[in-house]
Design an enzyme around this catalytic site. Structure first.
Site, PDB file in Angstrom:
ATOM      1  N   THR A   1       0.786  -1.132  -0.034  1.00 24.80           N
ATOM      2  CA  THR A   1       0.114  -0.112   0.086  1.00 24.80           C
ATOM      3  C   THR A   1       0.806   1.475  -0.017  1.00 24.80           C
ATOM      4  OG1 THR A   1      -0.426   0.644   2.200  1.00 24.80           O
ATOM      5  CG2 THR A   1      -1.360  -1.319   1.446  1.00 24.80           C
TER       6      THR A   1
ATOM      7  N   TYR B   1       6.570  11.769  18.457  1.00 24.33           N
ATOM      8  CA  TYR B   1       6.922  10.458  17.686  1.00 24.33           C
ATOM      9  C   TYR B   1       7.097   9.440  18.810  1.00 24.33           C
ATOM     10  CZ  TYR B   1       9.683   7.600  14.798  1.00 24.33           C
ATOM     11  OH  TYR B   1      10.024   6.405  13.976  1.00 24.33           O
TER      12      TYR B   1
ATOM     13  N   THR C   1      16.942   5.500   5.067  1.00 23.91           N
ATOM     14  CA  THR C   1      15.800   5.542   4.406  1.00 23.91           C
ATOM     15  C   THR C   1      15.420   7.000   3.974  1.00 23.91           C
ATOM     16  OG1 THR C   1      14.305   5.858   6.426  1.00 23.91           O
ATOM     17  CG2 THR C   1      14.925   3.654   5.556  1.00 23.91           C
TER      18      THR C   1
ATOM     19  N   SER D   1       8.123  -0.114  14.463  1.00 22.10           N
ATOM     20  CA  SER D   1       8.156   0.835  15.652  1.00 22.10           C
ATOM     21  C   SER D   1       9.546   1.444  15.567  1.00 22.10           C
ATOM     22  CB  SER D   1       8.236   0.325  17.074  1.00 22.10           C
ATOM     23  OG  SER D   1       8.273   1.203  18.145  1.00 22.10           O
TER      24      SER D   1
ATOM     25  N   ASN E   1       3.806  -0.626   8.532  1.00 26.90           N
ATOM     26  CA  ASN E   1       5.279   0.163   8.350  1.00 26.90           C
ATOM     27  C   ASN E   1       4.896   1.758   8.138  1.00 26.90           C
ATOM     28  OD1 ASN E   1       8.139   0.654   7.486  1.00 26.90           O
ATOM     29  ND2 ASN E   1       6.662   1.018   5.366  1.00 26.90           N
TER      30      ASN E   1
ATOM     31  N   ASP F   1      -4.703   5.374   2.467  1.00 26.95           N
ATOM     32  CA  ASP F   1      -4.092   6.451   3.192  1.00 26.95           C
ATOM     33  C   ASP F   1      -4.277   5.864   4.637  1.00 26.95           C
ATOM     34  OD1 ASP F   1      -3.363   8.504   4.787  1.00 26.95           O
ATOM     35  OD2 ASP F   1      -4.015  10.104   3.414  1.00 26.95           O
TER      36      ASP F   1
ATOM     37  N   LYS G   1       4.987   5.645  19.273  1.00 29.09           N
ATOM     38  CA  LYS G   1       5.653   4.425  19.367  1.00 29.09           C
ATOM     39  C   LYS G   1       5.331   3.590  20.686  1.00 29.09           C
ATOM     40  CE  LYS G   1       6.933   4.687  15.139  1.00 29.09           C
ATOM     41  NZ  LYS G   1       6.477   3.929  13.929  1.00 29.09           N
TER      42      LYS G   1
END
Length: 284
Positions: A34, A153, A186, A139, A88, A58, A157
């Site tokens: 996705t 953030y 990333t 996470s 993810n 989304d 998590k």
């Protein structure tokens, strides 16, 4: 778990999601990947043909139980089963609590907590009927280790990790893996992926270094996403898996230091902790 698996990977267009999708596909499995835009998944579709199924989703805007149930129901109807859910999809958010707007806070919880929880809840009936299944929660080292400016953030998590750890005990027939990566190369720090709250000068000394790290740290992270994906694939498909899979030497060291600090603090305050129980009957 069957030899040929069906994976559902959110945020599969880049970063960990793309790497995990490729690892599963290279292992001979089918992946429903996705992204907010199906066009961003064209590379995987071109490379793997019918075994990669692009799905526009989304996660932050489809976080209701009804929406998640419908998505999972469609995947199962199309493929006969679902074996692995990888939650993810995510992004970076930087800002002290006082700098963070209510919309920024709520939107991040929709993406990192409510969306994954809804999808996890939706797959559980299918896993129970199959007698097997795995949920991978992407996470972060921030699920255990905090840093100024990453409070919201980290809160998302921490919340997802707490719920998932409970699920381990609620559903022993399902494999739950909380992945806690450190800094990997990333696009998480890219300007298109990071939300940076408006800065207040009062936090320049504490949150300022974190802002600078996010602004300049892209491309310098030590972690290899392909190696991380291989490790995740191995624990999903192997005989045994940890509840928490820590990835990266930086994450391993940071979490180890935190656990030592917590252990020392617990021991230091043990007398106070133990002094608050009711006195035994008959004592004064």
């Amino acid at each position: 778990m069957s030899a040929a698996r069906v994976w559902m990977v959110t945020g599969a267009s880049s970063g960990f999601g793309e790497a995990i999708a490729r690892a599963a596909l290279d292992g001979g499995d089918t992946v429903v990947g996705t992204s907010r835009s199906a066009d961003r998944l064209r590379g995987l579709a071109d490379a793997y043909g019918d075994r990669f199924v692009p799905l526009a989703l989304d996660v932050a805007r489809s976080s209701s139980f009804a929406d998640a149930d419908a998505v999972v129901r469609d995947v199962v109807a199309a493929h006969g089963r679902i074996d692995v859910l990888v939650n993810n999809a995510g992004r970076t958010q930087v800002g002290a609590l006082e700098e963070t707007t209510e919309d920024e806070l709520r939107n991040l919880f929709e993406l990192h907590f409510f969306g994954p929880v809804a999808l996890t809840r939706a797959v559980l009936p299918h896993f129970r009927r199959q007698g097997s299944g795995a949920v991978v929660q992407l996470s972060s080292v921030g699920g255990q280790v905090t840093m100024p400016g990453f409070g919201v953030y980290c809160a998302t998590k921490f919340a997802l990790e707490g719920l998932t750890e409970t699920l381990v005990d609620e559903l022993p027939g399902v494999r739950f893996v909380i992945v806690e990566p450190g800094a990997f190369r990333t696009g998480l720090f890219d300007s298109s992926a990071a939300v940076v709250s408006a800065a207040m000068p009062e936090y320049s000394g504490t949150v300022g270094p974190t802002r600078e790290y996010v602004a300049t740290g892209g491309g310098t992270q030590p972690g290899d996403p392909a190696k991380a994906a291989a490790a995740i694939h191995a624990v999903v498909t192997g005989e045994r898996a940890p509840t928490r899979l820590v990835l990266g030497a930086d994450a391993h060291g940071g979490i180890g230091t935190r656990l030592e600090r917590l252990g020392a603090e617990l021991a230091e305050w043990a007398e106070v902790s133990r002094s608050t129980d009711l006195d035994p009957v008959g004592t004064s």
